[in-house]
Design a protein around this motif. Structure first.
Motif, short mmCIF file in Angstrom:
data_model
loop_
_atom_site.label_atom_id
_atom_site.label_comp_id
_atom_site.label_asym_id
_atom_site.label_seq_id
_atom_site.Cartn_x
_atom_site.Cartn_y
_atom_site.Cartn_z
N GLU A 46 0.92 -1.21 0.06
CA GLU A 46 0.05 -0.03 -0.02
C GLU A 46 0.94 1.02 0.09
O GLU A 46 1.98 1.34 0.63
CB GLU A 46 -0.91 -0.24 1.29
CG GLU A 46 -1.87 1.14 1.12
CD GLU A 46 -3.25 0.75 2.08
OE1 GLU A 46 -4.03 0.51 1.30
OE2 GLU A 46 -3.15 1.04 3.28
N VAL A 47 0.51 2.17 -1.00
CA VAL A 47 1.49 3.49 -0.91
C VAL A 47 0.44 4.49 -0.50
O VAL A 47 -0.65 4.65 -1.15
CB VAL A 47 1.95 3.49 -2.60
CG1 VAL A 47 2.63 5.03 -2.60
CG2 VAL A 47 2.68 2.46 -2.90
N ASP A 90 1.30 11.40 -3.31
CA ASP A 90 0.82 12.65 -4.07
C ASP A 90 0.80 12.25 -5.47
O ASP A 90 0.75 11.29 -5.84
CB ASP A 90 1.46 14.09 -3.69
CG ASP A 90 3.06 13.64 -3.65
OD1 ASP A 90 3.41 13.11 -4.23
OD2 ASP A 90 3.59 14.35 -2.62
N SER A 91 0.94 13.43 -6.30
CA SER A 91 0.93 13.25 -7.76
C SER A 91 2.19 12.35 -8.22
O SER A 91 2.20 11.73 -9.35
CB SER A 91 0.97 14.63 -8.39
OG SER A 91 2.21 15.59 -7.89
N ILE A 92 3.42 12.34 -7.26
CA ILE A 92 4.25 11.72 -7.73
C ILE A 92 4.00 10.13 -7.80
O ILE A 92 4.36 9.58 -8.73
CB ILE A 92 5.56 12.14 -7.01
CG1 ILE A 92 6.10 13.40 -7.27
CG2 ILE A 92 6.82 11.05 -7.26
CD1 ILE A 92 6.95 13.79 -6.27
N SER A 93 3.41 9.81 -6.76
CA SER A 93 3.05 8.51 -6.26
C SER A 93 1.88 7.83 -7.43
O SER A 93 1.77 6.72 -7.87
CB SER A 93 2.68 8.25 -4.95
OG SER A 93 3.57 8.41 -3.88
N SER A 94 0.91 8.84 -7.79
CA SER A 94 0.01 8.65 -8.85
C SER A 94 0.34 8.73 -10.21
O SER A 94 -0.41 8.01 -10.96
CB SER A 94 -1.20 9.49 -8.59
OG SER A 94 -1.04 10.80 -8.81
N GLY A 95 1.60 8.96 -10.67
CA GLY A 95 2.10 8.90 -11.97
C GLY A 95 1.67 9.96 -12.94
O GLY A 95 1.46 9.87 -14.09
N VAL A 96 1.44 11.02 -12.21
CA VAL A 96 1.27 12.23 -12.98
C VAL A 96 2.33 12.62 -14.04
O VAL A 96 3.51 12.61 -13.83
CB VAL A 96 0.85 13.52 -12.20
CG1 VAL A 96 0.85 14.82 -13.06
CG2 VAL A 96 -0.61 13.41 -11.17
N SER A 135 -2.51 -1.26 -3.42
CA SER A 135 -3.59 -0.22 -3.29
C SER A 135 -2.68 1.32 -2.98
O SER A 135 -1.87 1.26 -2.37
CB SER A 135 -4.01 -0.57 -1.81
OG SER A 135 -5.07 0.43 -1.26
N LEU A 136 -3.16 1.94 -4.03
CA LEU A 136 -2.50 3.16 -4.14
C LEU A 136 -3.34 4.18 -3.54
O LEU A 136 -4.35 4.87 -4.29
CB LEU A 136 -2.19 3.51 -5.74
CG LEU A 136 -1.55 4.73 -6.17
CD1 LEU A 136 -0.18 4.71 -5.22
CD2 LEU A 136 -1.09 4.66 -7.56
N VAL A 170 3.96 -0.98 3.82
CA VAL A 170 3.56 0.41 3.48
C VAL A 170 4.52 1.41 3.16
O VAL A 170 5.48 1.47 3.92
CB VAL A 170 2.34 0.65 4.94
CG1 VAL A 170 1.94 2.13 4.82
CG2 VAL A 170 1.40 -0.46 5.04
N ILE A 171 4.20 2.05 2.06
CA ILE A 171 5.15 3.07 1.66
C ILE A 171 4.46 4.59 1.79
O ILE A 171 3.39 4.76 1.30
CB ILE A 171 5.55 2.87 0.17
CG1 ILE A 171 6.35 1.52 0.03
CG2 ILE A 171 6.42 4.06 -0.15
CD1 ILE A 171 6.48 1.20 -1.34
N ILE A 172 5.07 5.22 2.60
CA ILE A 172 4.49 6.72 2.61
C ILE A 172 5.46 7.69 1.85
O ILE A 172 6.69 7.63 2.24
CB ILE A 172 4.50 7.03 4.41
CG1 ILE A 172 3.57 6.17 5.04
CG2 ILE A 172 4.14 8.65 4.21
CD1 ILE A 172 3.64 6.28 6.37
#
Length: 374
Positions: free
Chosen positions: A161-162, A165-171, A210-211, A258-260
């Motif tokens: 699970e991550v 922000d936008s970096i993690s969502s692949g913007v 889970s993102l 879990v990655i924050i």
């Protein structure tokens, strides 16, 4: 005469009703509802309506195996945000079929493929964007008549699970120029959660993902660029990144890792000469860790700063917050990772891979020797 007129009326009405279903039947297709047990759902799906599950967070997905030559998706956009893009990965083809949803709250059939080889096919339907584009509901599929969905393979035991922000969502991940600012135009079509570092890491380990990520979101509520300063500490436990959305049942998904990956938008909007200062920010970070630990008592945590440019002082704030948390709570299953800064814009595919590789290296060289296993 009246009876004859009524008879003609009802015959005409019957023909009209039959014609309303004609496009589906003429192509010899059948619809399969989304509550069919052979659909496998991935991510934080909202199940308020079992026949119309809602995909809100990026990388929320449905996987299924279908027989036949044709595939259509029945989807409805919520018309909340900007344009939703859906990626459909068929069989072993790494290139997705991309569907741009209409802004229509009524379910529509979207054609994915026709004239496929008549055999069993694998499909993955994934939400490419975060909640900047709102959400959509998945009402099922249409395939050839007299064909079926096939049972899925056993789900992976490994779970990641991550929170990001936008970096993690692949913007903007598919923008071709690396190490540069993003293009000025709308970049929804260039964003793809499937190519985010979390998704890459999950595929490396054959794990589920889970993102929980949202462009512009900060850790601390009241800052960042998302939805009037909504912070992750206010929505981490929701079914979508809005404060008034339904509470998520954490028992539905128990991650091993879990990655924050938060702090980029805090660093861009918080003036540390005012409130909160860096000590207060660290306290917020520790509280966030503690809240997640209460949900996942056995998971390993990695707290990272991604590789987009930011004030390097924030790296120290993060690592100090993690060290203090570990000492105060005697928790030796929490680690820090500061990645090398490589870009002023959002990370592209190669730069996302750098983060995935850094995480994998940390898992293999540090977490596994310390006792982590899937």
């Amino acid at each position: 005469m009246l009876k004859k007129s009524l008879l003609i009326f009802f015959l005409s009405l019957s023909i009209l009703i039959a014609c309303s279903h004609y496009p589906l039947n003429s192509n010899n297709l059948q619809e399969i509802a989304s509550d069919n047990s052979n659909f496998q759902y991935i991510g934080r799906v909202n199940w308020q309506n079992p026949q119309a599950p809602i995909f809100s967070f990026p990388a929320t997905a449905s996987r299924f195996n279908f027989e036949g030559t044709t595939l259509k998706l029945k989807l409805a956009d919520d018309n909340w945000g900007e344009t939703n893009y859906i990626g459909v990965y068929l069989d072993e083809n790494p290139e997705p079929i991309i569907i741009n949803l209409d802004s229509d709250i009524q379910p529509q059939l979207y054609s994915v493929a026709e004239d496929l080889e008549d055999r069993v096919h694998q499909a993955l339907v994934i939400k490419r964007n975060d909640y900047l584009t709102g959400e959509f509901s998945f009402h099922g599929i249409a395939i050839d008549a007299n064909k079926n969905l096939r049972p899925q393979e056993i789900r992976p035991n490994r779970k990641i699970e991550v929170y990001g922000d936008s970096i993690s969502s692949g913007v903007a991940v598919e923008y071709e120029q690396t190490g540069t600012q993003d293009p000025e135009d709308n970049i929804n079509n260039l964003s793809n959660s499937y190519l985010s570092f979390g998704a890459m890491l999950a595929r490396d380990y054959q794990a589920e993902l889970s993102l929980i990520a949202q462009a512009g979101i900060s850790l601390v509520d009241g800052y960042g660029f998302w939805n009037n300063g909504t912070g992750m500490e206010m929505v981490y436990d929701k079914s979508k990144p809005l404060k008034d959305s339904p509470i998520w049942d954490f028992s539905q998904y128990i991650p091993d890792l879990v990655i924050i990956a938060l702090g980029q938008n805090d660093s861009a909007t918080i003036d540390l000469n005012s409130d909160p200062n860096n000590i207060r920010w660290q306290e917020h970070y520790q509280s966030f860790l503690l809240n997640l630990r209460s949900k996942y008592p056995n998971a390993y945590f990695v707290c990272m700063f991604p590789n987009m440019y930011h004030d390097r002082a924030w790296d120290n704030y993060l690592t100090t917050a993690v060290d203090r948390y570990k000492n105060e709570h005697n928790d030796d299953q929490v680690y820090s990772l500061i990645t090398e800064q490589v870009t002023p814009g959002h990370p592209r595919v190669s730069e996302q891979k750098l983060m995935a590789d850094a995480l994998k290296n940390l898992v293999e060289t540090t977490l596994v020797p310390a006792g982590f296993n899937w």
